[in-house]
Design an enzyme around this catalytic site. Structure first.
Site, PDB file in Angstrom:
ATOM      1  N   HIS A 290       0.848  -1.214   0.000  1.00 12.34           N
ATOM      2  CA  HIS A 290       0.000   0.000   0.000  1.00 12.34           C
ATOM      3  C   HIS A 290       0.870   1.246   0.000  1.00 12.34           C
ATOM      4  O   HIS A 290       0.951   1.922   1.014  1.00 12.34           O
ATOM      5  CB  HIS A 290      -0.886  -0.004   1.240  1.00 12.34           C
ATOM      6  CG  HIS A 290      -2.079   0.884   1.163  1.00 12.34           C
ATOM      7  ND1 HIS A 290      -2.076   2.198   1.546  1.00 12.34           N
ATOM      8  CD2 HIS A 290      -3.340   0.635   0.748  1.00 12.34           C
ATOM      9  CE1 HIS A 290      -3.280   2.716   1.396  1.00 12.34           C
ATOM     10  NE2 HIS A 290      -4.063   1.785   0.917  1.00 12.34           N
ATOM     11  N   PHE A 291       1.420   1.711  -0.871  1.00 11.11           N
ATOM     12  CA  PHE A 291       1.687   1.208  -2.214  1.00 11.11           C
ATOM     13  C   PHE A 291       3.194   1.225  -2.376  1.00 11.11           C
ATOM     14  O   PHE A 291       3.807   2.218  -1.993  1.00 11.11           O
ATOM     15  CB  PHE A 291       1.019   2.091  -3.254  1.00 11.11           C
ATOM     16  CG  PHE A 291      -0.485   2.173  -3.065  1.00 11.11           C
ATOM     17  CD1 PHE A 291      -1.303   1.159  -3.535  1.00 11.11           C
ATOM     18  CD2 PHE A 291      -1.074   3.239  -2.399  1.00 11.11           C
ATOM     19  CE1 PHE A 291      -2.686   1.232  -3.378  1.00 11.11           C
ATOM     20  CE2 PHE A 291      -2.454   3.314  -2.228  1.00 11.11           C
ATOM     21  CZ  PHE A 291      -3.266   2.315  -2.711  1.00 11.11           C
TER      22      PHE A 291
END
Length: 151
Positions: A56-57
């Site tokens: 994420h991410f």
């Protein structure tokens, strides 16, 4: 007029004695200024080593909003448990409700998130809190959370 401070600094050792959460789901590092009006400030130091950043991410890490809400709930749990008088302290906090949740700005590695929580209601073992998550004084998320304190 501000309510008097009952606990100025709750460190990680005390949090570990208070909440059942453990790595990787203990999402607060300390709690400051727990007041007689059942308010206080949880602190989370967000680092690049957070497990959530693996997905994420990876190219542009953003701390997940749902983890901020959990951090709010954990802060509220510490405030609630430490506010109970006497020797019969609750041993568990169950997160029950999330209302009026808004995510306003992304939180990145290196940010220090402060969860400003205050009680907005209580009935027997049920507590409700309003929380603002702030980074450098700017609100990045907000929500009302409800929890039940129990044995």
């Amino acid at each position: 007029m501000e309510s008097p401070v009952r606990f100025e600094h709750v460190d990680i050792a005390t949090i570990l004695k208070t909440l059942p959460h453990r790595y990787p789901f203990l999402l607060i590092d300390r709690v400051l200024n727990i007041r007689a009006d059942h308010s206080g400030i949880g602190v989370k130091n967000v680092t690049f080593n957070e497990p959530a950043f693996q997905g994420h991410f990876p190219e542009r890490p953003v701390y997940p909003g749902v983890l901020m809400i959990e951090g709010m709930a954990q802060t509220a749990g510490v405030i609630g448990i430490m506010s109970v008088e006497g020797t019969e302290k609750p041993r568990a906090v169950y997160f029950l409700t999330i209302d009026k949740c808004k995510f306003r700005k992304p939180v990145m590695p290196g940010d220090i998130v402060e969860y400003h929580m205050r009680s907005i209601g209580r009935r027997k073992t049920m507590w409700w809190f309003h929380g603002d998550a702030k980074v450098n004084g700017t609100i990045v998320a907000e929500a009302d959370v409800g929890a039940m304190l129990t044995d």
